[in-house]
Structures are given as structure tokens and as C-alpha cells.
Design a protein around this motif. Sequence first.
Motif, short mmCIF file in Angstrom:
data_model
loop_
_atom_site.label_atom_id
_atom_site.label_comp_id
_atom_site.label_asym_id
_atom_site.label_seq_id
_atom_site.Cartn_x
_atom_site.Cartn_y
_atom_site.Cartn_z
N LEU A 1 -10.80 -9.18 -3.28
CA LEU A 1 -10.70 -8.29 -4.71
C LEU A 1 -10.43 -6.91 -4.22
CD1 LEU A 1 -10.95 -8.14 -7.73
CD2 LEU A 1 -13.23 -7.86 -7.29
N MET A 2 -11.13 -6.17 -3.42
CA MET A 2 -10.97 -4.89 -3.12
C MET A 2 -9.38 -4.61 -2.42
SD MET A 2 -13.11 -2.88 -0.21
CE MET A 2 -12.41 -3.62 1.12
N LYS A 3 -8.92 -5.46 -1.86
CA LYS A 3 -7.56 -5.08 -1.29
C LYS A 3 -6.41 -5.29 -2.59
CE LYS A 3 -4.42 -6.93 2.29
NZ LYS A 3 -4.26 -7.90 3.24
N GLN A 4 -6.80 -6.12 -3.45
CA GLN A 4 -5.90 -6.20 -4.62
C GLN A 4 -6.24 -4.70 -5.32
OE1 GLN A 4 -7.10 -9.63 -6.68
NE2 GLN A 4 -6.05 -11.25 -5.16
N ALA B 1 -3.30 -2.12 -6.34
CA ALA B 1 -2.96 -1.77 -7.75
C ALA B 1 -3.05 -0.51 -7.83
CB ALA B 1 -3.75 -2.49 -8.71
N SER B 2 -4.02 0.41 -7.30
CA SER B 2 -4.33 1.78 -7.33
C SER B 2 -3.03 2.50 -6.93
CB SER B 2 -5.53 2.26 -6.59
OG SER B 2 -5.63 3.59 -6.70
N THR C 1 -14.50 -1.08 -10.28
CA THR C 1 -14.52 0.02 -9.30
C THR C 1 -15.94 0.09 -8.66
OG1 THR C 1 -15.13 1.51 -11.42
CG2 THR C 1 -12.79 0.93 -10.55
N HIS C 2 -17.04 -0.21 -9.32
CA HIS C 2 -18.39 -0.09 -9.05
C HIS C 2 -18.37 -1.01 -7.79
CE1 HIS C 2 -22.97 0.03 -8.68
NE2 HIS C 2 -22.83 -1.03 -8.64
N ASP C 3 -17.95 -2.29 -7.84
CA ASP C 3 -17.99 -3.25 -6.85
C ASP C 3 -17.34 -2.89 -5.67
OD1 ASP C 3 -19.24 -5.12 -8.33
OD2 ASP C 3 -17.66 -6.28 -8.96
#
Length: 489
Positions: free
Chosen positions: A390-393, A397-398, A447-449
Motif C-alpha cells: 500500500l505504501m508503494k502504491q 500515485a504521489s 497518509t497516516h498509515d
Amino acid sequence: MYTWKLTGHALKRFNASCGGRSSSSRLAIVLQHCGPKTQNRGKFGIYRKRISLWFREQGTQVAQVCKKQFEFVAAQRIRRYIQIFHLYTRIWDEVALREFMRSWRLRLARNARNFLISAAGVTVYNWDRDRISDEEINRYNREIDGIYRLRDSTVVCAKCHLRIVIDVVQPNVKYCECNRVQSSVASNQDSDGWQPFIERQDMLIWRKKEPDSGGLFAYKVYGSFSDVTADDFLQVQIDVDYRKQWDPTAQELQIIETDPKSELSINHSTDIIHWEMIWPKLFSNRDYVYQRRWIVDREKGLVIIVSRVTEHPDVPERRGTYRVKTYWSYMVIKPYTEFHEPGIEFGLTYFDDPGVAVPSAVTAWVALRGLPDFLVRMRQASKDYQKYKLMKQNATASNSLTLPEEDVSKEQIKVDVEDNLDDKESMRDYQDPQDDSANDTNKLDVTHDVQRENDITETENKDTNSTPKEEQGLLHYFYLTKLFAFLDL
């Protein structure tokens, strides 16, 4: 004989000097004076005087002839010496060239094959010759069943059918209370040399001495994790980028080449991987070049991963790094129910020789200390894989928002960002009316995650760097290299 020849030669010269007489008359005179019937020996004295007179007259010519002969001999000797000098000069030049070539051969001896291949401009790996075969993959279809039999024959009492204590008593396990002597005797049947070594929560480890290895051990691990999915556990094994996130000993880890026959498949792949492992300053880093083939058989409900060392022209040996020459491993993953549902059991068997001679007592102590911790860390990495994904995705996207195309206006970018923020606000405000227990989870911002994950990563890095003696000491690194060249191996 020599005197007679000399005398004959003198007579010939004497007769040549006497003019006005024929050869027969001169010979008659000689024979008359030298004949055996000579009656007046005084005549021979006269002949001797004539010879002496001739020698005096011809002395100058004889000296000149001898001088010319000496000069000729001396010139021949000097010429021979010059030829010998030039010959040895060429020989020593060849010796020097030969010594130079020998030194280069010694430098390139370890990498002669790669040098010749790169010199010829060839950088192709022979997949048809070195590919891990289907027969080898299918050989491990019954690996989990074999571990069941090994467990029953080595760590289960034949009398009461309860577990036998290996090293440490684990909670929630019923152990045998029979006589330990009887239990141990009954538990050494059909083990094929595998001896129980370590037991930790949800894990059993055996080991046996590998033939012709100088006393090194091969290890077999069995684990049963109820909180890990087979899909995530597989990704921990094959995702080299994720491995670099949670394994601090991975200096380099990359896929060199992928088998052309498996590039378009999501259920199997064969790759050539280069992995360099960090070792303490007293030792050179160890690196591995190995072929790894994995296959997902959803009909049989199995994942099989087989690895072994190989050579690749794009990864020659490097100075200051020790190339591991002996390594093999195979892992079988079996989900309880489905691949995407939590609950797996796996078996891992592996052996590698890092090229360090260490007493077996030290190896056993290091394995007892570090092996279970590494398995626990691998388990935690499997549980955190979805967060990493999820962080990589989100990072991707960012990047797509912060790096727009040139033909997009700033106003359009601003609108897109505001729309994205509105979507996140709507996701934060959304609640499932049928699941009150999920209210807190649904209110969490993505974003908190991501920030929380970064904090966890920084905390782990700080902990790792703050305790170099305990977590990154010599024995810890030796354990990681000697016993765990398998996850990306």
C-alpha cells in the motif's frame, strides 16, 4: 705419418722453387740423396742446408699465412659470440613476455570464463543447459508429507504419541511424560540422519552433517503460521526490493536476468539473482549468484521454490568479496485453505558453505541464538507485506501527481489535487453501519498509515544501529550468512 706429410709438403714447395728442371729430374735428385743405397751421407747434409735455406726464404710467407689463419679463426669466434649474445637477448625477451602473460593468467584465473565471454562480446546465459528442470520441481511435491513422517519419527513419543522436548518447552504443547530414554530410542527411526535441533513457537528445526563439507550442517525447517497468507509469504521470498527493506544485511540484491519462457507468467518464474551480504569488518562480504525457480500450483495447493548457485557472465567475481560456490535450497509452502486466506505451513531445506572454518560448537551456539529470531522476523515481514504494498502504491500515485506532463496546466493540477483530497475526506468520513468495530479503522487516513509505517521503519533502523554488539556482532552476521542464504537464495 705426420712427419712424412710435412716432409712431402716441404719437398713440393722446394721443387716448385727450383726452376729449369723437370719434375722427374728433381725427384731423381731427391731419391739419389735420400735413397737407401746412398753411399755418401755428406750429400744429405747439403740437401738439408738447401731445405733450411728455403725455410728462411719462405718464412715471411708462412708467417703471413699463419696470421691470416689466426685472423680468420678470431673473426669466426667473435661472430659466434655476437650470434650467441643476440640469441640470448631474444630468449630473455621471450621469457619476460612469458612472465608477463603468466602474471595476467594468474590474475584472470578466477574469472577466465567470464573474461573470454566478455572479450568475445557474448553476454547470454544458457537457459537450455542450466535451467532448473520440471523433474526437480516435481520432486518436492511430497515434501510436507515427508516432514510429517520425520516429525513423527524424531520428536513424537512412540509410546504415548505426545511431543518430546527438544531444547526448550513451548507453551500450548503437550509433551511426553514417559521415560526419556525410551522416548529417545523410539524416536530415532527412519530419520535419514536428521536430528532434532531447535524448537520455537510454531517452528521445528532439524539438522544433519552434509557429506564432504568439512563438518558443515544442512538444515530443515518446518513452520506453521496461522496469521500469514501464502500469497504474502511467497512475496517475501521473491520480492527483492522488499527484502532490502527488512533485511539490514543485504548490501546488494537484484535480479540479473529472467528466463524468457516465464516473463509473461504470474504463477511461475525463473530468475538469476545476485545477492551481496554484509559481513563484519574482519571479513570480506559474501555474495551469491544463484538461479531461483518458483511455481504456484493452485490445483495441488502448493508453492515450490528451488534455488542453487550458478554462473552468469554479467556478474563476475569482484575484488574484496568472497563468492560462495556451494549453495542449494528448496522450500514448499502449503496454505491451510486458500492462498489469500491466513494460515500456512512450510518446509525449508538448505545448505551453503560461506568459506569460513568455524568449530561446530560455535556454529550450534550461533544457530540456537539467531535462527529462531530470523524466522520470527521473516514472519513479521510477511504480515507487514500488505502495508508495504500500500505504501508503494501511494508513493507511485504521489509521484504521478507531483510530476505531471508538460502540457497540463497548473490550474488542472490544482483541481486534480483538490479532487484527490476530497476523495480522501470522503473515505475518512465513511462508516460501515453494519460493522461498529471497524469505525476506528475506517476513519484512519491513508497518509497516516504511510507515516506510521515510516516511523516503524525508522525505529527499527535506530534499534539496529543502536545495538551493534548484540544484533550485528560477529556471531550474528556469521549466523545470517552461514545459515540463512535462502530467503533470497
